[in-house]
Scaffold this motif. Structure first.
Motif, mmCIF file in Angstrom:
data_model
loop_
_atom_site.group_PDB
_atom_site.id
_atom_site.type_symbol
_atom_site.label_atom_id
_atom_site.label_comp_id
_atom_site.label_asym_id
_atom_site.label_seq_id
_atom_site.Cartn_x
_atom_site.Cartn_y
_atom_site.Cartn_z
ATOM 1 N N ARG A 1 0.644 3.969 -2.716
ATOM 2 C CA ARG A 1 0.722 5.379 -2.696
ATOM 3 C C ARG A 1 1.701 6.050 -3.286
ATOM 4 N N LEU B 1 0.964 -1.189 0.340
ATOM 5 C CA LEU B 1 -0.599 0.088 -0.024
ATOM 6 C C LEU B 1 0.799 1.304 -0.183
ATOM 7 N N ARG C 1 -3.571 4.857 2.428
ATOM 8 C CA ARG C 1 -3.820 3.964 2.083
ATOM 9 C C ARG C 1 -4.734 2.895 2.430
#
Ligand SMILES: CC(C)(COP(=O)(O)OP(=O)(O)OC[C@H]1O[C@@H](n2cnc3c(N)ncnc32)[C@H](O)[C@@H]1OP(=O)(O)O)[C@@H](O)C(=O)NCCC(=O)NCCS
Length: 457
Positions: free
Chosen positions: A287, A283, A344
């Protein structure tokens, strides 16, 4: 043949290439799961069964946890996980998992007392933390320290009464949390905190993780509830990789500390307990790179990349992992209560939505598992990623202890010793050291070019 499983009157018939026909008994569990008992197969026929990765193999009978992976059902000792999540503390869950029944108020209170009494580490034991380099992985510290604890706690390695088992179980459940927090404090170069006798299990762990000698950390009720939920959802999960490892080690009659330390090592891998760390790394990568969920899933679906959607898929669940649903909900609540905005979480939600609508994942019955949302919860609690698997190990300790007990208490237990199909070289003639062919050196064994001449001279 096993003593406790229900033997139906039915048999499965197996016809071998030679024409030999063997009748194998069919057994049935409490929830009507059926198995062919092949225990006598080799003796009768010389054949074994081959099941790489144990996809179809029942390795034991167990009374602890029931999972129906098709329907997304998980029960500890018969109680649905949703009920336990709503009503139980982690410690009550541990008692249920280990001793088979929900504790009475007296049992609950007495167990809490012995946990408290056993929470501190022996003073000379604390010195061992200094033996690790500052950046040692806390899983390596945890497994080594649990093994080391045996020599302090159970020097003759024998548990010969229910009272002794109870003391040792309480010690492990209590001290694993103290060791985990101490491993974290050592890894960041801060003083190790003592446990507090006035705090309950989860608050005490958070205190040892985040208090400093000059400043107490006081967790919010929501933070405590979220960690309590995380721990109890991880308390057991029948014959997973680490629990099977614990049972394997226990079957050789190794002591409880050695058996659960082996469980910690097995849990470490990214396909098992290390997956929650891998999910957060995934995640974070999405990002930071600005990729979309679709971009990332396209990379997963391109098999040449070898990338998996971490936190998705499960050997047993072929529909939703009920723990993932509970954690997704808890994740929303915790982040709202703490006013945390973590992009996230949005990425995870989007990945889930897109993946569930995609035929690649749908056709393979890949759904979010327990690790998909748990990392976001742990991050919100301030727990760093390299500690995620350690916190999982604290949660799994009751299950490991329960499985060790199941083996230890069963007088009919035998050592676990699978067989194999050998596919290596047939018998061959010995080659004298100086006649060994240079083109035929050991595969994968590398000698640096610059040393080759020196070694052969
Ligand atoms: C959990 C896991 C190890 C189970 O593995 P398994 O039962 O051996 O399943 P397989 O590896 O045989 O996978 C079956 C198929 O689904 C695919 N698959 C499984 N999990 C996948 C994932 N997370 N992402 C992408 N594809 C996946 C496999 O590539 C395979 O495809 P194929 O049949 O076309 O070859 C696996 O799903 C996984 O690696 N998940 C990611 C790690 C994870 O979250 N682990 C925590 C488990 S609680």
């Amino acid at each position: 043949m096993s003593e406790s499983v229900d033997h139906t009157q039915e048999h499965a018939t197996l016809t071998l290439p030679s024409g030999q026909v063997v009748e194998l008994p069919v057994v049935e569990g409490t929830e009507k799961e059926r198995a062919v008992d092949i225990a006598g197969l080799r003796q009768k026929t010389g054949y074994i069964t081959l099941d790489d990765g144990y996809t179809n193999t029942g390795s034991c009978e167990s009374k602890i946890t029931f999972i129906d992976g098709e329907k997304g059902i998980l029960r500890y000792r018969g109680y649905p996980i949703q009920e336990i999540a709503k009503r139980c503390s982690f410690i009550e869950t541990a008692q249920l998992v280990i001793w088979g029944e929900l504790p009475t108020p007296e049992e609950r209170s007495y167990f809490s007392d012995i946990l408290t009494e056993n929470s501190a580490l022996p003073e000379d034991f604390r010195r061992h933390f200094a033996g690790f380099p500052v950046h040692a992985h806390p899983m390596s510290i945890l497994s080594a320290m649990i093994n080391a604890l045996q020599s302090y706690d159970l020097p003759n390695m024998i548990i010969d009464s229910d009272e002794e088992f109870q003391r040792v179980a309480a010690t492990l459940i209590s001290k694993v949390r103290t060791i985990a927090a101490a491993a974290y404090k050592s890894s960041i170069g801060e003083p190790i905190m003592y446990p507090r006798y006035d705090l309950r299990y989860v608050e005490n762990f958070l205190h040892m993780m985040f208090s400093r000698p000059y400043r107490d950390y006081v967790p919010s009720a929501e933070a405590t509830a979220a960690l309590n939920l995380f721990l109890l959802l991880h308390a057991d999960h029948e014959q997973n990789c680490s629990t099977s490892t614990v049972r394997m080690v226990a079957s050789g009659q190794a002591n409880l500390y050695a058996s659960v330390a082996a469980g910690v090592c097995a849990l470490w891998g990214p396909l098992h307990g290390g997956a929650n760390q891998a999910v957060m790394e995934m995640l974070t990568l999405i990002r930071d790179s600005g990729m979309t969920a679709q971009d990332y899933l396209a990379r997963v679906k391109d098999r040449s990349t070898g990338i998996r959607l971490m936190g998705f898929g499960h050997r047993v669940y072929r529909s939703f992992d009920p723990r993932a649903l509970l954690l997704k909900d808890a994740c929303d609540k915790l982040l709202n209560s703490m006013n945390i905005v973590d992009p996230r979480l949005d990425i995870a939600r989007e990945l889930e939505e897109v993946a569930l609508a995609d035929d690649y994942f749908a056709s393979r019955k890949l759904y979010p598992n327990v690790d998909f949302y748990s990392g976001i919860i742990l991050t919100a609690l301030g727990i760093p990623t390299e500690m995620f698997t350690v916190v999982f190990a604290i949660g799994r300790m009751p299950g490991w202890i329960a499985h060790w007990k199941e083996i230890h208490d069963n007088p009919a237990s035998r050592i676990y010793r699978p067989r194999q199909i050998y596919v290596g070289s047939p018998e061959r003639e010995w080659v004298n050291r100086f006649q060994r062919d240079k083109g035929n050196t050991t595969q994968g064994f590398i000698i640096p070019e610059e040393l080759r001449a020196k070694l052969s001279s």
